[in-house]
Design an enzyme around this catalytic site. Structure first.
Site, short mmCIF file in Angstrom:
data_model
loop_
_atom_site.label_atom_id
_atom_site.label_comp_id
_atom_site.label_asym_id
_atom_site.label_seq_id
_atom_site.Cartn_x
_atom_site.Cartn_y
_atom_site.Cartn_z
N ASP A 87 -27.79 9.44 15.89
CA ASP A 87 -26.98 9.85 14.74
C ASP A 87 -27.38 11.28 14.39
O ASP A 87 -28.53 11.53 14.01
CB ASP A 87 -27.23 8.91 13.56
CG ASP A 87 -26.13 9.00 12.51
OD1 ASP A 87 -25.30 9.91 12.61
OD2 ASP A 87 -26.11 8.15 11.61
N ASP B 129 -20.42 12.34 15.94
CA ASP B 129 -21.86 12.57 15.76
C ASP B 129 -22.70 11.31 15.94
O ASP B 129 -23.87 11.30 15.55
CB ASP B 129 -22.12 13.15 14.37
CG ASP B 129 -21.66 12.21 13.25
OD1 ASP B 129 -20.83 11.32 13.53
OD2 ASP B 129 -22.11 12.38 12.10
N GLU B 130 -22.15 10.28 16.56
CA GLU B 130 -22.88 9.01 16.62
C GLU B 130 -22.51 8.28 17.91
O GLU B 130 -21.35 8.24 18.31
CB GLU B 130 -22.52 8.15 15.40
CG GLU B 130 -23.29 6.87 15.28
CD GLU B 130 -22.88 6.08 14.04
OE1 GLU B 130 -23.48 5.02 13.81
OE2 GLU B 130 -21.94 6.51 13.33
#
Length: 471
Positions: free
Chosen positions: A11, A105-106
């Site tokens: 993350d 973003d993950e």
């Protein structure tokens, strides 16, 4: 059941805001809020410095401004974020063929499938190397969680924030989960959490103690079984490398309700074109055109039309969206519009009969229709729009004399620019007329300076830092 902690969850830390801080030296270490800046805007991401003041994602922007009046408020630059995300995902795919992106973003990674880890020591080494590689390639930080399941890996990455690594050792899962809120588990949202709270269940340990039969009685068979297994730290969900895209859509929320029907129609046409560009960018086509309208009273209407075959033709999508709009009453005002395409395929079925009929009667081809309509829309938009150029806060510009910079703010015919780059120190601020011909929009610069052998060096001239950018 997997026992080694070889599932990794990455993350990126406050991704949008961190990218803006890396791009703008004058904002490093300061409160930064990224999102829609209009009266109805919401926070997309807040830096950790802004979170100290109680600013969080999905918060109304007006509330964020009250809590952190001195923060920097910026309009998102999704082109930059996607570019950085692609760099990060490439690093993940170098570790394993099983990478499951959840957002820009993950992502989850199955380290064992790629031979990158097989036990606790190798998993920890792979996680540490990944964090170092992300910092070297992007200049940003990411938090890494390592565990034997996706659920636990995600919990570990939350504990690692910001800029850390947490590995949940096999055999410690139940003790770790026990005191946590039931909301920690996947699938427990506000409604389910409230339902369990009314039954006297607030922690994962209480969830396990309630027993499977009681959870099935409270939540139903499928949900009850799944939550009981997760309360016992059992999560058999695999890392899935590819997720099938079910639809492609775009939508806009307007700061002021739109009452003019012609403007509504133009907005729908513009959204249809944006949707098709995104569709073509993904190499897809679709059969079902969807129109979404949220009216002044927050009532949301959805209308759809299914075509005979999949298409990525902008003219076809525009016409279908226009037909759907005909059946929607917008007299009270519109606050949100959206156009989407579903029933996706990776091919396009051309309407040969329609094309032949058009040729027979001497009608222009669909491409000519599209060009004419686009020209008409552009002319209408140009007439309706003010002459003043728009300069979104935080976006990149370049000046013929001072070089690369970013917009600090604009209004009343003026635009304020800070001239700095990701590789300079904090730069100077200058103000120009919004129609200054020497000032132009620019593409974002890479967050990490490219070496000459990688990218031929940074361009010189107007796009490079000005002589006093670091002053």
């Amino acid at each position: 059941m997997r026992t080694a902690p070889t599932i990794l969850h990455l993350d990126m830390d406050a991704f949008f805001a961190s990218a803006e801080q890396a791009s703008k030296p004058s904002l490093r270490g300061k409160a930064v809020v990224v999102g829609g800046l209009g009266p109805r805007g919401v926070v997309a991401t807040a830096s950790y410095e802004a979170r100290v003041f109680g600013v969080n994602s999905a918060m109304p922007m007006a509330q964020a401004r009250r809590r952190a009046p001195n923060a920097a408020y910026l309009v998102p630059r999704f082109g930059l974020y996607r570019e950085v995300s692609e760099q990060v995902m490439a690093l993940l795919r170098a570790l394993s063929p099983l990478v499951e992106p959840l957002s820009l973003d993950e992502a989850f990674v199955d380290l064992e499938a790629g031979g990158a880890a097989w036990d606790e020591a190798s998993a920890r080494l792979a996680g540490a190397k990944l964090r170092a590689d992300i910092r070297a390639v992007t200049g940003l930080t990411g938090s890494v969680g390592l565990a034997a399941s996706k659920m636990l890996a995600k919990i570990a990455s939350e504990q690692a924030k910001p800029d850390g690594l947490v590995l949940i050792e096999p055999g410690t899962e139940r003790a770790l989960l026990g005191p946590m809120s039931v909301r920690t588990l996947p699938g427990v949202g506000p409604a389910t959490g409230d339902h369990l709270r009314r039954a006297g269940i607030t922690t994962v340990e209480e969830l396990a103690e309630a027993g499977e039969d009681e959870l099935v009685r409270l939540l139903g068979k499928a949900h009850g079984h799944a939550l009981f297994a997760m309360a016992l730290a059992h999560d058999e969900r695999p890392v899935v490398a590819e997720r099938e895209t079910k639809s492609v859509s775009v939508e806009d929320t307007y700061d002021v309700d739109i009452h003019d029907r012609v403007r509504v129609e133009l907005e729908v046409q513009r959204l249809a074109d944006r949707c098709v560009r995104r569709l073509r960018g993904a190499g897809l086509s679709g059969r079902t055109i969807v129109l979404k309208v949220r009216r002044y009273d927050f009532s949301t209407l959805t209308r759809s039309e299914t075509l005979r075959g999949p298409t990525d033709d902008p003219g076809v999508v525009r016409e279908a969206a226009a037909r759907l709009l005909e059946g929607v009453d917008t007299t009270g005002g519109v606050r949100l519009l959206g156009v989407g395409v579903s029933g996706l395929a990776d091919y396009t079925q051309e309407d040969l009969f329609a094309q032949a009929q058009a040729a027979a009667v001497g009608e222009p081809a669909a491409e000519e229709h599209a060009a004419e309509e686009a020209a008409e829309m552009a002319a209408a938009a140009e007439t309706a729009a003010p002459a003043e150029r728009r300069w979104p806060s935080g976006h990149d510009v370049t000046h013929a004399e001072y070089g690369h910079g970013w917009v600090q703010g604009s209004g009343l015919g003026r635009v304020t620019v800070r001239f700095e780059t990701p590789y300079s120190g904090p730069g100077r601020v200058r103000t120009f007329r919004t129609d200054d011909p020497r000032l132009e929009p620019a593409d974002p610069l890479p967050l990490v300076e490219r070496r000459p052998e990688d990218a031929g060096g940074l361009p010189s001239g107007p796009g490079s830092p000005g002589p006093d950018a670091g002053a």
